[in-house]
Structure formats: structure tokens, C-alpha cells
Write a protein that holds these residues in place. Structure first.
Motif, short mmCIF file in Angstrom:
data_model
loop_
_atom_site.label_atom_id
_atom_site.label_comp_id
_atom_site.label_asym_id
_atom_site.label_seq_id
_atom_site.Cartn_x
_atom_site.Cartn_y
_atom_site.Cartn_z
N ARG A 189 29.32 31.29 38.58
CA ARG A 189 30.70 30.90 38.32
C ARG A 189 30.96 30.77 36.82
N ARG A 190 30.01 30.24 36.07
CA ARG A 190 30.17 30.17 34.61
C ARG A 190 30.26 31.57 34.01
N TYR A 191 29.45 32.49 34.53
CA TYR A 191 29.46 33.86 34.02
C TYR A 191 30.82 34.51 34.28
N VAL A 192 31.32 34.39 35.49
CA VAL A 192 32.61 34.99 35.84
C VAL A 192 33.71 34.40 34.97
N ASP A 193 33.72 33.08 34.82
CA ASP A 193 34.73 32.43 34.01
C ASP A 193 34.66 32.91 32.55
N MET A 194 33.45 33.01 32.02
CA MET A 194 33.27 33.50 30.66
C MET A 194 33.85 34.88 30.48
N LEU A 195 33.54 35.78 31.42
CA LEU A 195 33.96 37.17 31.25
C LEU A 195 35.46 37.33 31.47
N LEU A 196 36.02 36.60 32.42
CA LEU A 196 37.47 36.64 32.60
C LEU A 196 38.19 36.18 31.34
N ASN A 197 37.74 35.09 30.78
CA ASN A 197 38.36 34.58 29.55
C ASN A 197 38.19 35.56 28.40
N HIS A 198 37.04 36.23 28.35
CA HIS A 198 36.79 37.19 27.29
C HIS A 198 37.76 38.38 27.40
N ILE A 199 37.94 38.90 28.60
CA ILE A 199 38.86 40.02 28.80
C ILE A 199 40.29 39.60 28.48
N ASN A 200 40.68 38.44 28.96
CA ASN A 200 42.04 37.96 28.71
C ASN A 200 42.30 37.73 27.23
N SER A 201 41.27 37.33 26.50
CA SER A 201 41.44 37.07 25.06
C SER A 201 41.72 38.35 24.29
N LYS A 202 41.44 39.49 24.91
CA LYS A 202 41.70 40.79 24.28
C LYS A 202 43.10 41.31 24.61
N GLY A 203 43.89 40.50 25.31
CA GLY A 203 45.24 40.92 25.66
C GLY A 203 45.31 41.78 26.91
N LYS A 204 44.24 41.81 27.69
CA LYS A 204 44.21 42.58 28.92
C LYS A 204 44.37 41.66 30.13
N ARG A 205 44.72 42.25 31.26
CA ARG A 205 44.79 41.53 32.52
C ARG A 205 43.49 41.77 33.25
N ALA A 206 42.76 40.71 33.53
CA ALA A 206 41.45 40.83 34.16
C ALA A 206 41.59 40.93 35.68
N ARG A 207 40.71 41.72 36.27
CA ARG A 207 40.59 41.82 37.72
C ARG A 207 39.13 41.61 38.08
N LEU A 208 38.86 41.17 39.32
CA LEU A 208 37.49 40.96 39.78
C LEU A 208 37.44 41.14 41.29
N TRP A 209 36.23 41.40 41.79
CA TRP A 209 36.03 41.43 43.23
C TRP A 209 35.86 40.02 43.76
N GLY A 210 36.34 39.80 44.97
CA GLY A 210 36.19 38.49 45.58
C GLY A 210 34.73 38.17 45.87
N SER A 211 34.23 37.11 45.25
CA SER A 211 32.86 36.64 45.50
C SER A 211 32.78 35.12 45.51
N LEU A 212 33.91 34.46 45.39
CA LEU A 212 33.89 33.02 45.18
C LEU A 212 33.78 32.22 46.48
N SER A 213 33.83 32.89 47.63
CA SER A 213 33.51 32.20 48.88
C SER A 213 32.00 32.11 49.02
N ALA A 214 31.32 33.21 48.74
CA ALA A 214 29.86 33.20 48.79
C ALA A 214 29.28 32.33 47.69
N TYR A 215 29.97 32.26 46.55
CA TYR A 215 29.49 31.48 45.41
C TYR A 215 30.46 30.33 45.13
N ASP A 216 30.63 29.50 46.17
CA ASP A 216 31.44 28.31 45.99
C ASP A 216 30.67 27.29 45.17
#
Length: 248
Positions: A189-216
Motif C-alpha cells: 500500500r505504501r508503494y502504490v501510494d508513493m507511485l500514484l503521488n509521483h505520477i500525479n506530481s508530474k501533472g498526469k492522471r494516474a490509473r491502477l489495477w484493482g488490488s486493494l481488496s487483496a491488500y487491505d
């Protein structure tokens, strides 16, 4: 963009088997705003000409999002299909796209009303990166608790996002996140959050595959992203809505 009255008439003509069409008015609008398709060029390489033709085919059928899955694994062998000057050994030699080819593909998509979305899939499906530098992980899974691994992944994305002539020119960038089999849910979860924030900081819209039920877990994950659903037990559409990760 992508609305084309001539295309509508051509499709009506085909549907009518070239018979005369009645005179009148018609309105054409989509039931769903996002009409996407994904092609896995990691496992099987397709030429850039094939992708260009697919953009045009999708436009004809009024589909508007073309996701390109740029890396994956076949057994123990990983493939990454995009030219890298910063990490030249990471690119697969049996088929890849130059930066200019991929840039031009996205620009072609803009002309045809198709949003070409690049996907670099981590922390699973990362055999090509681990083959390049074995310290990054093992068994095609990144070691996401290693700071140097995080630095490498951010630097890889930065190569295509930064500079006056970036490779990723469209509005969306997909970070993958499917089929990771590590045991530490909070680290994931920390990794996903880090990478989402990194992409968003570049002015892009981030997308990801759903994995947060398995990694609650309890570690917060940014909801400034759109979750794509591929396997309900890993991450469901209902969860995406509840987390604010649904593009409604």
C-alpha cells in the motif's frame, strides 16, 4: 474530439446494407464516457504499424481509450517494450518501440479521438527490471522495501515524463499493480501510494489495477487516481466507488 458525422453516415450505410436511408435528424452519443481496450504488448510484441491501425479501428467503432501494457513476463523471462536511454539494458531486444514511435502513436490517437494510455506494470510482472538489476527483487516481484528499488522505478517513469519533449504526452499514465504476491500488505500500500503521488506530481492522471481488496490494510492510498477492475477478489468496482477511485 472523435465525433465524426461522416463516420456515423458510413456506419448507418453499412447497417442498412447500402439501401437508401430515411430523411430526418439523428443524435449520436455514447452510453459510457470511457470505452477502453487494453493490448498486452509485453507478452507478445506487436509492430508500431499494427498499433497505429488499431487506433484507427477503435476510432471507427468510437472507442476512446487504448491502454498499452508495456511489460510482462512469460515464465521466468521478462519483457519491456519501450526504448530506454537511461537504462538501455532493460529494453527487450526482440521487439520494442522507440520513444519517438510511441510519442507519435499517442499524437495519432489524439487526432482520432483515442487516448493512448501507457502502462508500466509494477511491482509484479517486473522480470525485465530484475533481469537488468538483480538487486531490485526476485521471482519477477520487486523488493518494494528497498529504497534503491523505489528510486529505480521513479527514475524509469521520469525518463518518459520529464523534459521538454516527454515520451508520455497524453493525460493518463497507468502504474499496473496487479498480481503482486508479496506478504507485506502495508508495504504494498505504501508503494502504490508513493507511485500514484509521483505520477500525479508530474501533472498526469494516474490509473491502477484493482488490488486493494487483496491488500487491505491501514496505510492510506491516494484516491487521486482511477482504478481499473480486472478480477473482483483483488479489487472490486464497489470498492473503487467507496474509495473514490471510480471515474464516474
Amino acid at each position: 474530439r472523435g465525433v465524426h458525422p461522416a463516420r456515423d453516415l458510413a456506419q448507418l450505410g453499412h447497417a442498412a446494407d447500402h439501401k437508401a436511408m430515411p430523411k430526418g435528424q439523428s443524435r449520436d452519443y455514447p452510453k459510457y464516457p470511457d470505452r477502453g481496450f487494453m493490448l498486452d504488448v509485453g507478452r507478445k510484441f506487436y509492430t508500431i504499424e499494427f498499433l497505429q491501425d488499431y487506433v484507427k479501428l477503435m476510432s471507427y467503432y468510437k472507442m476512446n481509450r487504448f491502454q498499452i501494457h508495456l511489460n510482462d513476463d512469460v515464465g521466468d523471462v521478462g519483457y519491456f517494450r519501450l526504448e530506454s536511454e537511461k537504462f538501455p539494458g532493460v529494453t527487450s531486444k526482440d521487439g520494442y518501440y522507440t520513444k519517438q514511435q510511441f510519442r507519435d502513436l499517442q499524437l495519432l490517437g489524439m487526432e482520432y479521438g483515442v487516448n493512448v494510455v501507457p502502462e508500466i506494470d509494477t511491482p509484479g510482472h517486473s522480470g525485465a527490471f530484475i533481469a537488468y538489476d538483480s538487486r531490485l527483487g526476485s521471482n519477477n516481484q520487486l523488493d518494494i522495501n528497498r529504497p534503491e528499488t523505489l528510486d529505480f522505478i521513479k527514475a524509469l517513469f521520469d525518463e518518459y515524463l520529464d523534459g521538454s519533449n516527454p515520451t508520455f504526452v497524453g493525460p493518463d499514465v497507468h502504474i499496473g499493480t496487479d498480481e503482486y504476491f508479496g506478504d507485506d500488505k502495508e508495504s504494498f500500500r505504501r508503494y502504490v501510494d508513493m507511485l500514484l503521488n509521483h505520477i500525479n506530481s508530474k501533472g498526469k492522471r494516474a490509473r491502477l489495477w484493482g488490488s486493494l481488496s487483496a491488500y487491505d490494510g491501514t496505510t492510506p492510498v491516494s484516491n487521486h487516481a482511477t482504478m481499473d477492475i480486472w478480477y473482483e477478489p483483488y479489487g472490486s468496482a464497489q470498492q473503487a466507488v467507496e474509495l473514490g477511485l471510480a471515474d464516474l
